[in-house]
Design a protein around this motif. Structure first.
Motif, short mmCIF file in Angstrom:
data_model
loop_
_atom_site.label_atom_id
_atom_site.label_comp_id
_atom_site.label_asym_id
_atom_site.label_seq_id
_atom_site.Cartn_x
_atom_site.Cartn_y
_atom_site.Cartn_z
N SER A 176 -16.72 17.66 40.17
CA SER A 176 -15.33 17.84 40.71
C SER A 176 -14.38 18.74 40.15
N CYS A 223 -11.54 12.68 42.37
CA CYS A 223 -12.36 12.69 43.79
C CYS A 223 -14.01 13.10 42.90
N LEU A 236 -14.45 9.47 47.45
CA LEU A 236 -12.50 8.92 46.46
C LEU A 236 -12.72 8.12 45.31
N ALA A 254 -15.40 18.82 47.23
CA ALA A 254 -13.91 17.45 46.56
C ALA A 254 -14.00 18.56 45.45
N ALA A 290 -6.60 12.47 50.66
CA ALA A 290 -7.15 13.43 49.66
C ALA A 290 -7.90 14.28 51.34
N PHE A 319 -11.36 17.57 51.75
CA PHE A 319 -12.38 17.75 51.34
C PHE A 319 -12.70 18.99 52.26
#
Length: 449
Positions: free
Chosen positions: A32, A46, A52, A153, A166, A168
């Motif tokens: 990531s 991530c 996550l 990510a 988070a 994406f």
């Protein structure tokens, strides 16, 4: 961190390797580009394509991992829309590939009138196709169009001390508590920015602010949309600023957006469409641009429309033509985008690093270059994507191949040390005497043993 890229209370080591000054290292499920975030002894990071993770910052133990697949988050009607958009887009992509092939063949022929006419017709048609695809892409799955190879990510999570959030590149936004319980999740839209989405979420005024194709504010508690501002996305992340007493968001393009209601107060004050994340110090915003750097003074009074004042402009480092051509080949035409790494402000100076390794110290008052040197050949360090960080007394400048140069701030750009880990693009973070590095395969905790 104090908002300028500095960790003034940190005192991490200046020397390390994969075996020296490593307090712990933890294998991760996948790569990531997102940096980790630290909260109350927990690291959140991530992992491709949609995970996550929560890691114990003391021991390195992975406490939980949660996946967030588009198919499990999007509603049935959203998934149906994606399928229909795919059906409509496929013949356009087929025609697009065919026309690009024909153009490549035309370039090999003599520049006769017929070839020129055919080339012009093909280019016009490609523009028409691109315009149609722009309307379809927000409703396509990323794998159903040319997305770029950076992954899904790539955005650094954010936390309010209670929950972690988070986003994406699939357009999925999620909120978890520290135990790994999902509080809410939503599919918003598929980002259409070339090379994919990289902007990270921001928390301000009880809102979660995310810039996908537009800038959107969500209620951080529920995930409900509060407002959307017609502000184009970039690869950098906006930052929170104050216009008088009014909280606002400053985007990498220089757009100013009022956080309370999403009103756009100013547009493109940075005079660019491609820029790393800005930094702000004492009411001055600094932008590192491929066309030259710029500093603007933020207005000291709030209004529905404001005009930031340009303090100075400075020329960006000159790209050697041979190097630019080589980088364009390696980076599919993006070799002249000079600064992907965000700069850092320290003691009246702005420090920047170009993609190919030219390090600059710039007087923050005037924009004049105090020191500029190529620290390392980009072929031996990889391109410089991670942002510069100032931790304690030193600057930490990292390249894609895992090399980090430790530099003493000041007019000499003096190198103190250089250290090597596995490759990484995520920016390291610091806490006290520790540095956390999200490597391609491993999370490292660096500290004196």
């Amino acid at each position: 961190m104090d908002g300028t890229g500095c960790y003034p209370d940190a005192n991490p080591p200046t020397e390390w390797s994969t075996t020296k000054n490593v307090l712990w290292s933890t294998p991760l499920p996948n790569k990531s580009n997102a940096s980790p975030v630290l909260m109350n002894g927990l690291l959140f990071c991530c992992s491709e394509p949609n995970s996550l993770l929560c890691i114990d910052a003391t021991t390195g133990k992975i406490l939980w991992e949660k996946t967030n697949a588009l198919e499990e988050v999007a509603t049935p009607s959203q998934l149906a829309k994606m399928q229909q958009s795919k059906i409509e887009a496929q013949p356009l992509y087929d025609e697009q590939r065919k026309l690009h092939g024909e153009l490549d063949e035309l370039k090999k022929t003599l520049n006769d009138t017929g070839s020129k006419k055919k080339e012009e017709e093909s280019r016009v048609r490609l523009m028409e196709i691109a315009a149609k695809l722009v309307l379809l892409k927000p409703f396509l799955k990323p794998e159903d169009y040319h997305f770029g190879n950076g992954g899904f990510a790539r955005s650094t999570p954010v936390t309010d001390g209670v929950n972690v959030y988070a986003v994406f590149s699939t357009g999925v936004v999620v909120c978890y508590d520290t135990k790994g319980n999902r509080i809410w999740s939503r599919f918003i839209e598929t980002p259409i920015l070339h090379l994919g989405h990289t902007s990270s979420p921001i928390l301000a005024g009880g809102k979660l602010l995310i810039q996908l194709n537009e800038l959107t504010a969500f209620d951080a508690r529920t995930g409900q949309t509060q407002w959307t501002a017609n502000v184009a996305s970039t690869h950098g992340t906006p930052i929170e600023v104050k216009i008088g007493d009014t909280p606002a968001l400053l985007t990498p393009r220089g757009d100013l957006v009022r956080i309370s209601d999403g009103r756009v107060l100013a547009s493109k004050a940075a005079q660019t469409t491609w820029c790393a994340s800005p930094i702000v110090h004492n009411g001055i915003a600094y932008f590192v641009r491929d066309t030259g750097h710029i500093a603007i003074r933020l207005p000291d009074k709030a209004a529905d429309t404001v005009t930031p004042e340009v303090v100075w402009k400075a020329q960006a480092p000159v790209v050697d033509e041979n190097l630019a051509h080589e980088l364009n080949t390696v980076l599919s035409g993006f070799g002249k985008i000079l600064c992907w790494a965000s700069p850092v402000f320290h003691d009246g100076m702005i420090y920047t690093i170009t993609l190919f390794g030219t390090f600059s110290a710039i007087d923050a008052r005037t924009g004049s270059v105090v020191c500029e040197k190529t620290l390392v050949d980009y072929k031996s360090s990889g391109q410089f994507y991670p942002s510069i960080a100032c931790a304690g007394k030193y600057l930490y400048v990292s390249g894609k191949d895992g090399m980090t140069l430790v530099i003493e701030p000041g007019s000499e750009c003096k190198e103190i040390a250089r250290n090597k880990l596995e490759p990484f693009i995520a920016t390291p973070i610091f806490d006290g005497k520790r540095m956390y590095v999200r490597g391609e395969k491993t999370m490292y905790c660096i500290g004196e043993e």
